[in-house]
Design a protein around this motif. Structure first.
Motif, PDB file in Angstrom:
ATOM      1  N   GLY A  87      -4.516  -2.566   6.335  1.00  0.00           N
ATOM      2  CA  GLY A  87      -3.770  -3.649   5.700  1.00  0.00           C
ATOM      3  C   GLY A  87      -2.419  -3.887   6.342  1.00  0.00           C
ATOM      4  O   GLY A  87      -2.016  -5.031   6.561  1.00  0.00           O
ATOM      5  N   MET A  88      -1.691  -2.808   6.661  1.00  0.00           N
ATOM      6  CA  MET A  88      -0.353  -2.952   7.235  1.00  0.00           C
ATOM      7  C   MET A  88      -0.384  -3.470   8.660  1.00  0.00           C
ATOM      8  O   MET A  88       0.471  -4.260   9.057  1.00  0.00           O
ATOM      9  CB  MET A  88       0.379  -1.606   7.203  1.00  0.00           C
ATOM     10  CG  MET A  88       0.808  -1.141   5.837  1.00  0.00           C
ATOM     11  SD  MET A  88       2.040   0.177   5.956  1.00  0.00           S
ATOM     12  CE  MET A  88       1.234   1.312   7.096  1.00  0.00           C
ATOM     13  N   THR A  89      -1.356  -3.014   9.451  1.00  0.00           N
ATOM     14  CA  THR A  89      -1.395  -3.375  10.871  1.00  0.00           C
ATOM     15  C   THR A  89      -2.302  -4.566  11.165  1.00  0.00           C
ATOM     16  O   THR A  89      -2.324  -5.043  12.299  1.00  0.00           O
ATOM     17  CB  THR A  89      -1.881  -2.183  11.711  1.00  0.00           C
ATOM     18  OG1 THR A  89      -3.236  -1.854  11.347  1.00  0.00           O
ATOM     19  CG2 THR A  89      -0.999  -0.964  11.485  1.00  0.00           C
ATOM     20  N   ARG A  90      -3.067  -5.011  10.166  1.00  0.00           N
ATOM     21  CA  ARG A  90      -4.068  -6.071  10.358  1.00  0.00           C
ATOM     22  C   ARG A  90      -5.031  -5.693  11.486  1.00  0.00           C
ATOM     23  O   ARG A  90      -5.468  -6.528  12.260  1.00  0.00           O
ATOM     24  CB  ARG A  90      -3.396  -7.413  10.666  1.00  0.00           C
ATOM     25  CG  ARG A  90      -2.435  -7.889   9.595  1.00  0.00           C
ATOM     26  CD  ARG A  90      -1.908  -9.275   9.932  1.00  0.00           C
ATOM     27  NE  ARG A  90      -2.961 -10.270   9.796  1.00  0.00           N
ATOM     28  CZ  ARG A  90      -2.946 -11.461  10.397  1.00  0.00           C
ATOM     29  NH1 ARG A  90      -1.924 -11.789  11.183  1.00  0.00           N
ATOM     30  NH2 ARG A  90      -3.926 -12.314  10.211  1.00  0.00           N
ATOM     31  N   ASN A  91      -5.347  -4.403  11.542  1.00  0.00           N
ATOM     32  CA  ASN A  91      -6.210  -3.865  12.588  1.00  0.00           C
ATOM     33  C   ASN A  91      -7.482  -3.333  11.950  1.00  0.00           C
ATOM     34  O   ASN A  91      -7.458  -2.362  11.197  1.00  0.00           O
ATOM     35  CB  ASN A  91      -5.479  -2.749  13.340  1.00  0.00           C
ATOM     36  CG  ASN A  91      -6.287  -2.225  14.521  1.00  0.00           C
ATOM     37  OD1 ASN A  91      -7.450  -2.566  14.704  1.00  0.00           O
ATOM     38  ND2 ASN A  91      -5.658  -1.402  15.332  1.00  0.00           N
ATOM     39  N   ALA A  92      -8.601  -3.983  12.254  1.00  0.00           N
ATOM     40  CA  ALA A  92      -9.881  -3.585  11.661  1.00  0.00           C
ATOM     41  C   ALA A  92     -10.327  -2.204  12.110  1.00  0.00           C
ATOM     42  O   ALA A  92     -11.175  -1.585  11.468  1.00  0.00           O
ATOM     43  CB  ALA A  92     -10.961  -4.606  12.023  1.00  0.00           C
ATOM     44  N   LEU A  93      -9.751  -1.688  13.217  1.00  0.00           N
ATOM     45  CA  LEU A  93     -10.154  -0.391  13.764  1.00  0.00           C
ATOM     46  C   LEU A  93      -9.234   0.739  13.334  1.00  0.00           C
ATOM     47  O   LEU A  93      -9.449   1.883  13.724  1.00  0.00           O
ATOM     48  CB  LEU A  93     -10.190  -0.460  15.300  1.00  0.00           C
ATOM     49  CG  LEU A  93     -11.109  -1.522  15.906  1.00  0.00           C
ATOM     50  CD1 LEU A  93     -10.962  -1.536  17.420  1.00  0.00           C
ATOM     51  CD2 LEU A  93     -12.558  -1.273  15.526  1.00  0.00           C
ATOM     52  N   ALA A  94      -8.200   0.441  12.559  1.00  0.00           N
ATOM     53  CA  ALA A  94      -7.227   1.471  12.172  1.00  0.00           C
ATOM     54  C   ALA A  94      -7.867   2.477  11.226  1.00  0.00           C
ATOM     55  O   ALA A  94      -8.509   2.111  10.247  1.00  0.00           O
ATOM     56  CB  ALA A  94      -6.016   0.818  11.518  1.00  0.00           C
ATOM     57  N   GLU A  95      -7.661   3.763  11.549  1.00  0.00           N
ATOM     58  CA  GLU A  95      -8.197   4.856  10.741  1.00  0.00           C
ATOM     59  C   GLU A  95      -7.561   6.144  11.253  1.00  0.00           C
ATOM     60  O   GLU A  95      -7.308   6.270  12.455  1.00  0.00           O
ATOM     61  CB  GLU A  95      -9.720   4.905  10.900  1.00  0.00           C
ATOM     62  CG  GLU A  95     -10.438   5.741   9.866  1.00  0.00           C
ATOM     63  CD  GLU A  95     -10.794   7.118  10.382  1.00  0.00           C
ATOM     64  OE1 GLU A  95     -11.210   7.965   9.598  1.00  0.00           O
ATOM     65  OE2 GLU A  95     -10.641   7.340  11.614  1.00  0.00           O
ATOM     66  N   PRO A  96      -7.241   7.108  10.373  1.00  0.00           N
ATOM     67  CA  PRO A  96      -6.494   8.291  10.817  1.00  0.00           C
ATOM     68  C   PRO A  96      -7.078   9.014  12.024  1.00  0.00           C
ATOM     69  O   PRO A  96      -6.344   9.431  12.915  1.00  0.00           O
ATOM     70  CB  PRO A  96      -6.510   9.187   9.571  1.00  0.00           C
ATOM     71  CG  PRO A  96      -6.569   8.230   8.433  1.00  0.00           C
ATOM     72  CD  PRO A  96      -7.428   7.097   8.910  1.00  0.00           C
TER      73      PRO A  96
END
Length: 337
Positions: A87-96
């Motif tokens: 949500g913050m980065t608008r990046n569909a691939l973001a994940e820890p």
């Protein structure tokens, strides 16, 4: 928007309640299934009429209940961490695990095992938090310095690169200082060592991280529309980002310290949740918590069944779901590179 709000709320309620019911049945299955087969009736007695002289009651109380609670807590915080980052980065691939946060936490643990062997578990927990923070800063720094600025695809590429770099250093430390056996559990990811003491240490950090995420839910919804739109609506984007990163660091650091590097829950679950409930993070975050718990608990059950009586690392099970999903998203988002 006003007309669709009741419908979205009703959909969220259905998803949340159905996820909770499925989580309850998965909990019963997890408590009864294992090296020792225990009936639900015995599980009930062990919970409400505990007899310390009975081995089956001891197994339920000291091994299986902490393991189930650990799966619920860790699955929820990993899923919420992914939702907050996306949500913050608008990046569909973001994940820890993709953005390098879990690799940073794992590196910190490798350093602690190599150089500070007498450190208590609380020290490992704090080291995991610091490592998660360092991994986050490195990824965002490298992504920002790239030509053209920080795009979602470049953030994912920076995360994968930095994550591989940190993982290589961790492996080198483990081999050189002969601590590979000690940290192999954290690299593989699993819930076999979960106990009441571990839960007591990680739950406060996880709760604080979850509360921050819920507090930021409305702001993250606005941030997901774009930084310019968010600023135009009076959103203090820098404050939201800092608090969001703190939330993710607390949740991911605690999860890695307790269960190792379990990947892809934070990638898959937020996408499924948004497809079901919409883009309002007041709904996405709590629904992600329930579905993340369900995915990790079911994955842990499968990990115990695949090669019984031996255990398969639960990280391998989540990867079977997450890797194809990641490749699909990478191909879809690759047009923006």
């Amino acid at each position: 928007m006003k007309q669709s709000a009741p419908k979205k709320r009703a959909t969220f309620t259905i998803v949340f309640l159905l996820g909770t019911v499925l989580l309850f049945f998965a909990t019963i299955l997890s408590l009864t299934f294992g090296a020792a087969s225990i009936t639900p009736a015995v599980v009930w007695d062990a919970i409400f009429y505990f007899d310390p002289s009975l081995t089956e009651h001891q197994i339920i109380r000291e091994i299986r209940i902490p393991r189930v609670l650990g799966a619920i807590v860790i699955g929820s915080v990993l899923a919420v961490s992914g939702a907050v980052m996306q949500g913050m980065t608008r990046n569909a691939l973001a994940e820890p695990s993709i953005i390098g946060i879990t690799d940073g936490a794992a590196l910190a643990l490798a350093i602690m095992f190599a150089f500070f062997t007498a450190v208590p578990y609380v020290g490992l927990l704090f080291a995991s938090f610091i490592g998660a923070g360092v991994g986050t800063v490195l990824v965002f720094l490298v992504g920002t310095l790239a030509k053209g600025g920080l795009t979602p695809a470049k953030l994912a590429l920076a995360g994968v690169t930095i994550g591989a770099f940190l993982s290589a250093i961790s492996s080198g430390i483990a081999i050189y200082f002969d601590v590979a056996q000690d940290i192999s559990f954290w690299f593989a990811g699993g819930l076999a060592s979960m106990d009441w003491r571990t839960l007591q240490l990680i739950v406060p950090a996880c709760l604080i991280g979850l509360l921050i995420a819920l507090f930021l839910a409305k702001s993250i919804t606005i941030m997901s529309l774009g930084a310019d739109v968010a600023r135009g609506l009076g959103q203090r984007t820098a404050v939201v980002r800092v608090l969001g990163i703190v939330s993710v660091m607390l949740m991911t650091g605690a999860a890695v310290a307790a269960a190792g590097t379990i990947g892809f829950i934070g990638l898959v679950i937020p996408h499924i949740t948004r497809a079901l409930t919409g883009m309002d993070y007041r709904f996405v975050i709590p629904a992600s918590a329930v579905l993340g718990s369900l995915l990790l608990l079911v994955s842990d059950i499968i990990a115990r069944m695949v090669n019984a009586p031996y255990e398969t690392p639960v990280g391998a099970i989540t990867a079977l779901v997450g890797v194809p999903f990641f490749l699909y998203l990478a191909r879809r988002e690759g047009r923006g590179v």
